[in-house]
Write an enzyme that holds these catalytic residues in place. Structure first.
Site, PDB file in Angstrom:
ATOM      1  N   ASP A   1       0.880  -1.158   0.000  1.00  0.00           N
ATOM      2  CA  ASP A   1       0.000   0.000   0.000  1.00  0.00           C
ATOM      3  C   ASP A   1       0.926   1.218   0.000  1.00  0.00           C
ATOM      4  O   ASP A   1       2.111   1.106   0.323  1.00  0.00           O
ATOM      5  CB  ASP A   1      -0.882  -0.035   1.256  1.00  0.00           C
ATOM      6  CG  ASP A   1      -1.775   1.182   1.370  1.00  0.00           C
ATOM      7  OD1 ASP A   1      -2.390   1.562   0.355  1.00  0.00           O
ATOM      8  OD2 ASP A   1      -1.845   1.761   2.470  1.00  0.00           O
TER       9      ASP A   1
ATOM     10  N   ASP B   1       0.011   5.088   1.038  1.00  0.00           N
ATOM     11  CA  ASP B   1      -0.160   6.024   2.161  1.00  0.00           C
ATOM     12  C   ASP B   1      -0.205   5.276   3.489  1.00  0.00           C
ATOM     13  O   ASP B   1      -1.017   4.379   3.683  1.00  0.00           O
ATOM     14  CB  ASP B   1      -1.447   6.843   1.974  1.00  0.00           C
ATOM     15  CG  ASP B   1      -1.442   7.624   0.662  1.00  0.00           C
ATOM     16  OD1 ASP B   1      -0.341   7.958   0.182  1.00  0.00           O
ATOM     17  OD2 ASP B   1      -2.529   7.891   0.123  1.00  0.00           O
TER      18      ASP B   1
END
Length: 193
Positions: A14, A16
């Site tokens: 991922d 953020d």
């Protein structure tokens, strides 16, 4: 296709909260894109061990009209440029620009981006390490057979706390937990190389 599956070493991250600091106001410009210490070095270390790094990230700020594709490209240009300075490389970035009400297949916790990665690289997702900081990251990866890893940066501590307090928010079975991407990287390398 079949013989490619065993050769590729890929990790799905991922963005953020894993690579860069997250923001409840969204990351809307390259200036707001601030890297978590050691995240770039961790990606470079994975690369040095023959592991390709792919990003799968929800970017609903596009669907909300907070920023456009050009801005997202500039943010990723900054990421790639900073990463190159430490000898690392992102193989590909998959993103979902939609908001919840669009009901798309790509927005995590749905697994559309993961299936796209599988198709693009000709790999089985079974056992592929996928690192995230939110429950939706872990669910999206676990649903297609990835090995979910929770990092406690970004939303990670809240994700873990919620899982401990609410059975509805339990982590997928066999989720591994690490303080950050740096710590998770050592585990991934030990188990992949």
């Amino acid at each position: 296709m079949q013989n490619q599956i065993s050769n590729e070493k890929i990790v799905i991250l991922d963005r953020d909260g894993v690579i860069n600091f997250d923001s409840d106001q969204f990351i809307k410009s390259p200036n707001e894109f601030k890297l978590i210490p050691n995240s770039l070095e961790s990606i470079a270390k994975l690369n040095q061990h023959g592991i390709k790094v792919v990003i799968a990230t929800n970017q609903s700020g596009i669907g909300r009209g907070l920023f456009d594709m050009d801005t997202l490209n500039l943010i990723h240009q900054k990421l790639n440029s900073e990463l190159a300075k430490v000898g690392g490389k992102i193989e590909a970035i998959f993103f979902c620009p939609h908001i919840d009400s669009d009901n798309c297949d790509c927005r995590k916790p749905k697994s559309g981006m993961f299936l796209e990665i599988s198709e693009a690289f000709g790999i089985s997702l079974n056992g592929i390490f996928a690192v995230g900081d939110s429950l939706r990251d872990l669910q999206a990866s676990a649903n297609v057979g990835c090995q979910p890893i929770l990092v406690l940066t970004g939303k990670g501590k809240n994700t873990l706390q919620n899982a401990e307090n609410d059975p509805q928010k339990a982590l997928p079975k066999n989720t591994k937990i690490f303080d950050d991407l740096h710590k998770a990287t050592d585990y991934i390398i030990q188990n992949l190389v």
